[in-house]
Design a protein around this motif. Structure first.
Motif, PDB file in Angstrom:
ATOM      1  N   ALA A 144       0.830  -1.209   0.000  1.00  0.00           N
ATOM      2  CA  ALA A 144       0.000   0.000   0.000  1.00  0.00           C
ATOM      3  C   ALA A 144       0.859   1.252   0.000  1.00  0.00           C
ATOM      4  N   ARG A 145       1.940   1.245   0.792  1.00  0.00           N
ATOM      5  CA  ARG A 145       2.855   2.399   0.829  1.00  0.00           C
ATOM      6  C   ARG A 145       3.458   2.672  -0.537  1.00  0.00           C
ATOM      7  N   ASN A 146       3.722   1.602  -1.285  1.00  0.00           N
ATOM      8  CA  ASN A 146       4.367   1.743  -2.588  1.00  0.00           C
ATOM      9  C   ASN A 146       3.370   1.829  -3.739  1.00  0.00           C
ATOM     10  N   GLY A 147       2.073   1.832  -3.407  1.00  0.00           N
ATOM     11  CA  GLY A 147       1.062   1.973  -4.452  1.00  0.00           C
ATOM     12  C   GLY A 147       0.944   0.768  -5.357  1.00  0.00           C
ATOM     13  N   ARG A 148       1.197  -0.415  -4.829  1.00  0.00           N
ATOM     14  CA  ARG A 148       1.113  -1.642  -5.622  1.00  0.00           C
ATOM     15  C   ARG A 148       0.165  -2.622  -4.941  1.00  0.00           C
ATOM     16  N   SER A 149      -0.243  -3.610  -5.706  1.00  0.00           N
ATOM     17  CA  SER A 149      -1.001  -4.698  -5.095  1.00  0.00           C
ATOM     18  C   SER A 149      -0.023  -5.548  -4.290  1.00  0.00           C
ATOM     19  N   MET A 150      -0.562  -6.338  -3.377  1.00  0.00           N
ATOM     20  CA  MET A 150       0.299  -7.197  -2.581  1.00  0.00           C
ATOM     21  C   MET A 150       1.025  -8.197  -3.483  1.00  0.00           C
ATOM     22  N   GLU A 151       0.339  -8.707  -4.477  1.00  0.00           N
ATOM     23  CA  GLU A 151       0.958  -9.652  -5.405  1.00  0.00           C
ATOM     24  C   GLU A 151       2.110  -8.995  -6.161  1.00  0.00           C
ATOM     25  N   ALA A 152       1.914  -7.770  -6.632  1.00  0.00           N
ATOM     26  CA  ALA A 152       2.974  -7.061  -7.357  1.00  0.00           C
ATOM     27  C   ALA A 152       4.165  -6.775  -6.438  1.00  0.00           C
ATOM     28  N   GLU A 153       3.880  -6.436  -5.181  1.00  0.00           N
ATOM     29  CA  GLU A 153       4.959  -6.154  -4.224  1.00  0.00           C
ATOM     30  C   GLU A 153       5.786  -7.406  -3.961  1.00  0.00           C
ATOM     31  N   ILE A 154       5.113  -8.523  -3.746  1.00  0.00           N
ATOM     32  CA  ILE A 154       5.824  -9.780  -3.495  1.00  0.00           C
ATOM     33  C   ILE A 154       6.627 -10.191  -4.717  1.00  0.00           C
ATOM     34  N   ARG A 155       6.058  -9.994  -5.915  1.00  0.00           N
ATOM     35  CA  ARG A 155       6.775 -10.323  -7.149  1.00  0.00           C
ATOM     36  C   ARG A 155       8.047  -9.494  -7.253  1.00  0.00           C
ATOM     37  N   LEU A 156       7.952  -8.206  -6.911  1.00  0.00           N
ATOM     38  CA  LEU A 156       9.118  -7.320  -6.959  1.00  0.00           C
ATOM     39  C   LEU A 156      10.185  -7.761  -5.951  1.00  0.00           C
ATOM     40  N   ILE A 157       9.760  -8.105  -4.744  1.00  0.00           N
ATOM     41  CA  ILE A 157      10.700  -8.552  -3.704  1.00  0.00           C
ATOM     42  C   ILE A 157      11.413  -9.825  -4.137  1.00  0.00           C
ATOM     43  N   LEU A 158      10.650 -10.798  -4.630  1.00  0.00           N
ATOM     44  CA  LEU A 158      11.251 -12.068  -5.053  1.00  0.00           C
ATOM     45  C   LEU A 158      12.182 -11.889  -6.248  1.00  0.00           C
ATOM     46  N   THR A 159      11.796 -11.049  -7.185  1.00  0.00           N
ATOM     47  CA  THR A 159      12.645 -10.801  -8.353  1.00  0.00           C
ATOM     48  C   THR A 159      13.959 -10.144  -7.938  1.00  0.00           C
ATOM     49  N   ALA A 160      13.877  -9.157  -7.047  1.00  0.00           N
ATOM     50  CA  ALA A 160      15.092  -8.479  -6.579  1.00  0.00           C
ATOM     51  C   ALA A 160      15.998  -9.452  -5.821  1.00  0.00           C
ATOM     52  N   ALA A 161      15.409 -10.292  -4.984  1.00  0.00           N
ATOM     53  CA  ALA A 161      16.210 -11.238  -4.205  1.00  0.00           C
ATOM     54  C   ALA A 161      16.865 -12.284  -5.102  1.00  0.00           C
ATOM     55  N   ALA A 162      16.156 -12.718  -6.130  1.00  0.00           N
ATOM     56  CA  ALA A 162      16.686 -13.770  -7.001  1.00  0.00           C
ATOM     57  C   ALA A 162      17.712 -13.250  -7.992  1.00  0.00           C
ATOM     58  N   THR A 163      17.689 -11.964  -8.295  1.00  0.00           N
ATOM     59  CA  THR A 163      18.598 -11.433  -9.310  1.00  0.00           C
ATOM     60  C   THR A 163      19.737 -10.602  -8.745  1.00  0.00           C
ATOM     61  N   GLU A 164      19.798 -10.445  -7.417  1.00  0.00           N
ATOM     62  CA  GLU A 164      20.888  -9.631  -6.871  1.00  0.00           C
ATOM     63  C   GLU A 164      22.208 -10.356  -7.064  1.00  0.00           C
ATOM     64  N   GLU A 165      23.213  -9.575  -7.300  1.00  0.00           N
ATOM     65  CA  GLU A 165      24.544 -10.110  -7.573  1.00  0.00           C
ATOM     66  C   GLU A 165      25.131 -10.751  -6.326  1.00  0.00           C
ATOM     67  N   ASP A 166      25.783 -11.865  -6.519  1.00  0.00           N
ATOM     68  CA  ASP A 166      26.509 -12.505  -5.425  1.00  0.00           C
ATOM     69  C   ASP A 166      27.914 -11.928  -5.410  1.00  0.00           C
ATOM     70  N   GLY A 167      28.052 -10.798  -4.733  1.00  0.00           N
ATOM     71  CA  GLY A 167      29.347 -10.137  -4.647  1.00  0.00           C
ATOM     72  C   GLY A 167      30.268 -10.871  -3.702  1.00  0.00           C
ATOM     73  N   PRO A 168      31.510 -10.491  -3.705  1.00  0.00           N
ATOM     74  CA  PRO A 168      32.454 -11.145  -2.796  1.00  0.00           C
ATOM     75  C   PRO A 168      32.081 -10.864  -1.353  1.00  0.00           C
ATOM     76  N   ARG A 169      32.032 -11.893  -0.566  1.00  0.00           N
ATOM     77  CA  ARG A 169      31.696 -11.727   0.854  1.00  0.00           C
ATOM     78  C   ARG A 169      32.982 -11.505   1.628  1.00  0.00           C
ATOM     79  N   THR A 170      32.909 -10.580   2.568  1.00  0.00           N
ATOM     80  CA  THR A 170      34.085 -10.301   3.368  1.00  0.00           C
ATOM     81  C   THR A 170      33.921 -10.924   4.740  1.00  0.00           C
TER      82      THR A 170
END
Length: 82
Positions: free
Chosen positions: A22-48
């Motif tokens: 609601a804060r982001n002006g999206r449906s709950m389904e669209a928000e969850i889709r965005l969260i999952l897409t961001a989590a699945a596509t984030e780069e696996d950078g070098p861990r320190t």
């Protein structure tokens, strides 16, 4: 497109997702889709390691010069007694 069903999601998590959507002006389904897409596509950078992470975090504060006295006695083994 694939469909996904999530079981046993805590009610408080669902409510937080609803509010976030609601804060982001999206449906709950669209928000969850965005969260999952961001989590699945984030780069696996070098861990320190912890020391590296702390050094990076506080490097801007500068360092400390410590005056470490010379050792006067040779190192000895620990005595644990019996």
């Amino acid at each position: 497109m694939a469909a996904l069903s999530i079981r046993d999601l805590d009610d408080s998590v669902k409510e937080k997702l609803r509010l976030r959507a609601a804060r982001n002006g999206r449906s709950m389904e669209a928000e969850i889709r965005l969260i999952l897409t961001a989590a699945a596509t984030e780069e696996d950078g070098p861990r320190t390691d912890l020391f590296g992470a702390l050094t990076d975090r506080f490097a801007q504060l500068g360092g400390v010069d410590l005056d470490i006295p010379a050792r006067t006695a040779p190192p000895r083994a620990a005595d644990f007694g019996e």
